[in-house]
Write a protein that holds these residues in place. Structure first.
Motif, PDB file in Angstrom:
ATOM      1  N   PRO A   1     -14.506 -59.639   3.470  1.00 51.25           N
ATOM      2  CA  PRO A   1     -14.456 -58.540   4.439  1.00 51.25           C
ATOM      3  C   PRO A   1     -14.563 -58.990   5.894  1.00 51.25           C
ATOM      4  O   PRO A   1     -14.253 -58.228   6.804  1.00 51.25           O
ATOM      5  CB  PRO A   1     -15.650 -57.668   4.053  1.00 51.25           C
TER       6      PRO A   1
ATOM      7  N   THR B   1     -14.513 -53.177   6.776  1.00 53.31           N
ATOM      8  CA  THR B   1     -15.340 -54.371   6.526  1.00 53.31           C
ATOM      9  C   THR B   1     -16.595 -54.050   5.704  1.00 53.31           C
ATOM     10  O   THR B   1     -17.351 -54.957   5.361  1.00 53.31           O
ATOM     11  CB  THR B   1     -15.734 -55.066   7.842  1.00 53.31           C
TER      12      THR B   1
ATOM     13  N   CYS C   1     -10.677 -56.879  -2.471  1.00 56.02           N
ATOM     14  CA  CYS C   1     -11.269 -57.494  -1.283  1.00 56.02           C
ATOM     15  C   CYS C   1     -11.754 -58.896  -1.654  1.00 56.02           C
ATOM     16  O   CYS C   1     -12.495 -59.070  -2.615  1.00 56.02           O
ATOM     17  CB  CYS C   1     -12.436 -56.647  -0.795  1.00 56.02           C
TER      18      CYS C   1
ATOM     19  N   LEU D   1     -10.076 -58.235   7.113  1.00 52.78           N
ATOM     20  CA  LEU D   1     -10.450 -58.273   5.703  1.00 52.78           C
ATOM     21  C   LEU D   1      -9.340 -58.928   4.896  1.00 52.78           C
ATOM     22  O   LEU D   1      -8.207 -58.457   4.904  1.00 52.78           O
ATOM     23  CB  LEU D   1     -10.691 -56.844   5.205  1.00 52.78           C
TER      24      LEU D   1
END
Length: 195
Positions: A25, A5, A22, A32
């Protein structure tokens, strides 16, 4: 090792030998949210470009789609099913119709609403990619034209409509479980936690 994260939205990392981006997160699903940096197309042995519609004639319903079947198969064969959290995919149509309901999967494709929310972090792909959003929830017999249409995203990042019987690329997304995955800081590589 670092908690996954700590990755920032838009940051690229490796997971299961694929490059990911990503998106969130701290997703509400508890992990995530990530999307593949490149769509899966004809040149990827695991998931060729394919039609959205399945062999039985079901057209724009992601629940019964060929695309969802492919993603379900790869959940175990490619990712081993470990380290992923199930995500609820809302199959609300572009016009607000909720007839298709929701599905819950560990590997999925984004809906139009999710694409809008995370747009600034999603790469512009070189090809058209499917979303899970139908243009209209139609009956394949009485509304044949409408029952074929699925929302797509083009190479410029704009939404479009495409016939579910056509071939487009697939961009898998998933929710990574921070309780079973770590980040190798120096390489931005997510791996399973040893027990």
């Amino acid at each position: 090792m670092t908690n996954i994260t700590t990755l920032r939205p838009g940051e690229h990392f490796m997971f299961k030998n694929f490059e990911w981006v990503c998106l969130d997160p701290n997703h509400p699903d508890g992990g995530l949210l990530a999307i593949m940096a490149e769509p899966w197309g004809k040149d990827v042995k695991f998931c060729p470009s394919d039609k959205f519609a399945d062999e039985k004639g079901n057209r724009n319903n992601y629940r019964t789609s060929n695309v969802r079947g492919i993603l379900s198969d790869m959940t175990n064969s490619v990712f081993g099913g470990k380290g992923l959290l199930a995500h609820t995919v809302d199959l609300v149509a572009d016009n607000g119709d909720r007839a298709y309901g929701t599905v819950k999967d560990p590997v999925f494709i984004l809906t139009c609403d999710e694409y809008r929310k995370y747009r600034e972090f999603i790469p512009h792909y070189d090809s058209w990619v499917w979303t899970a959003t139908p243009w209209y929830c139609g009956d394949k017999d009485s509304d044949a034209d409408c029952a074929n249409v699925v929302r797509t995203v083009n190479a410029n990042g704009q939404f479009g409509n495409d016939d579910a019987r056509y071939v487009n690329d697939v961009t898998p997304a998933c929710i990574l479980n921070p309780k079973s995955l770590n980040l190798r800081q120096s390489m931005s590589y997510v791996e399973e936690v040893s027990e």
